[in-house]
Design an enzyme around this catalytic site. Structure first.
Site, PDB file in Angstrom:
ATOM      1  N   SER A 161     -31.900 -28.468  79.457  1.00  0.00           N
ATOM      2  CA  SER A 161     -32.672 -27.384  78.845  1.00  0.00           C
ATOM      3  C   SER A 161     -32.482 -27.348  77.333  1.00  0.00           C
ATOM      4  O   SER A 161     -31.358 -27.410  76.837  1.00  0.00           O
ATOM      5  CB  SER A 161     -32.256 -26.030  79.443  1.00  0.00           C
ATOM      6  N   GLU A 244     -19.622 -20.737  83.271  1.00  0.00           N
ATOM      7  CA  GLU A 244     -21.050 -20.801  83.551  1.00  0.00           C
ATOM      8  C   GLU A 244     -21.424 -19.981  84.773  1.00  0.00           C
ATOM      9  O   GLU A 244     -22.447 -19.289  84.790  1.00  0.00           O
ATOM     10  CB  GLU A 244     -21.478 -22.258  83.756  1.00  0.00           C
ATOM     11  N   SER A 357     -25.077 -26.035  93.844  1.00  0.00           N
ATOM     12  CA  SER A 357     -25.798 -25.565  95.022  1.00  0.00           C
ATOM     13  C   SER A 357     -24.889 -24.689  95.883  1.00  0.00           C
ATOM     14  O   SER A 357     -23.671 -24.639  95.690  1.00  0.00           O
ATOM     15  CB  SER A 357     -26.284 -26.756  95.849  1.00  0.00           C
TER      16      SER A 357
END
Length: 372
Positions: A161, A244, A357
């Site tokens: 990003s 994070e 995930s």
């Protein structure tokens, strides 16, 4: 810090951020949106925060920081996320790269990079994910080879990003072939404007461009740009991911949608959604408490890996449920890419992938519990 003083400080910070975002909205300088911390990029807004000492808040003053607590920083990030503010320019550097350098970087690297993050002169992107690796962060093929004065980096990163805006990249690279894939990894700070770095845009289904592919072709990295110890990258990156995964953005990315839901049930007395929205608000209160516990653990010098994984796992489910709840109203029947619902819906497939995930998170939680 005295509890009463901390409470007053947090209240003052919330008021300051609330006034700033309200003024920017009133002037038409931004429109609130879902997933703003990843998708809404405005250097001017980030630099105004920096001028107020609201970036690098917890770092030592000698490195451009404010020597505040992580709990105070949480108050600021919550208000920015609730306002859907354009914070993507500084978010990654402030959230995880700065703290990682502060914990593991050499003094030379701290002095070089931290003040630049705090002033938003340095904008970071994350060079973690790679093609064909899926959610397996350890399946790194990008390699750094030792040369005179530093390293030569060659490889390919994806889903990066704002690489097209970034001045620097954090890169996880393989510096040694080892029997186990988690071994022989190291972390680096890489200039994005040097020879050998190329950025290719990835445009999403809504026509937005914040993802990119980044290729490194024999890129030179000075020796002091190694973060921490050579070959200790996996241990360091797992710790870094607690920064994070443990933030309020894992809970409040879709807050504009929740705000619409609350307004809807307030205006529609007797709506069957009252109970559902009430349960969502209660879950949010619990998740915010978890955010605070992560922040307090960081203030105590811990790396709250398990707590952050729990927060992200539960936060992902919460945000998906918020979006699903709006489907039951007319607000969610014809979503557009301009609406808060449409933006959140388009972003939602990434909620359970970025930062790990569900399967990865559950594995971390189980392993940490087994060690306890």
């Amino acid at each position: 810090m005295d509890r009463h003083v901390l409470h007053e400080n947090c209240a003052a910070l919330r008021a300051e951020v609330g006034a700033l975002t309200a003024n920017w909205r009133a002037a038409g300088r931004y429109a609130p949106r879902s997933d703003a911390w990843l998708r809404s990029f405005d250097l001017g807004f980030s630099r105004e925060l920096a001028a107020r000492g609201l970036i690098g808040m917890t770092w030592p003053k000698e490195f451009g920081g404010g020597e505040r607590s992580n709990v105070e920083r949480l108050a600021v990030t919550e208000e920015l996320l609730r306002a859907g503010a354009p914070v993507a320019a500084h978010w990654i550097g402030d959230r995880q790269i700065g703290p990682a350098i502060l914990r593991h970087g050499s003094r030379e690297l701290r002095e070089e990079i931290l003040p630049r993050i705090a002033s938003v002169d340095a904008v970071f992107c994350l060079g973690m994910s790679e093609p064909e690796a899926g959610s397996d962060l350890a399946a790194v093929r990008t390699a750094a080879t030792a040369v005179d004065g530093g390293w030569r980096l060659t490889g390919h990163k994806i889903w990066t990003s704002h690489a097209h805006h970034a001045t620097h990249a954090y890169v996880l690279a393989r510096t040694e072939r080892a029997e186990r894939k988690h071994q022989g990894l190291s972390e680096f700070v890489v200039d994005m404007n040097v020879e050998g770095v190329s950025v290719t845009p990835i445009v999403d289904l809504a026509g937005e461009h914040h993802f990119n592919e980044v290729r490194f072709d024999e890129v030179f990295i000075p020796a002091h740009r190694l973060i921490g110890r050579l070959g200790n990258g996996w241990r360091q990156v797992v710790e870094q991911l607690s920064f994070e995964r443990g933030g309020a953005e894992r809970v409040l990315s879709s807050y504009p949608v929740l705000a619409q839901l609350i307004s809807y049930v307030t205006e529609h007395a007797g709506s069957e959604l009252h109970t559902l929205v009430g349960s969502l608000v209660a879950r949010l209160a619990v998740l915010r408490r978890l955010c605070r516990e992560v922040a307090q653990a960081l203030d105590d010098g811990q790396a709250p890996v398990r707590q952050a994984a729990v927060l992200k796992y539960l936060g992902n489910a919460f945000e998906r449920d918020v979006i699903e709840a709006l489907r039951h109203t007319e607000l969610g029947r014809e979503p557009s890419s301009e609406s808060a619902f449409g933006q959140a819906l388009l972003a939602s497939p990434g909620f359970g992938l970025r930062g790990g995930s569900a399967e990865v998170l559950l594995s971390i939680i189980a392993k940490q519990e087994a060690r306890a």
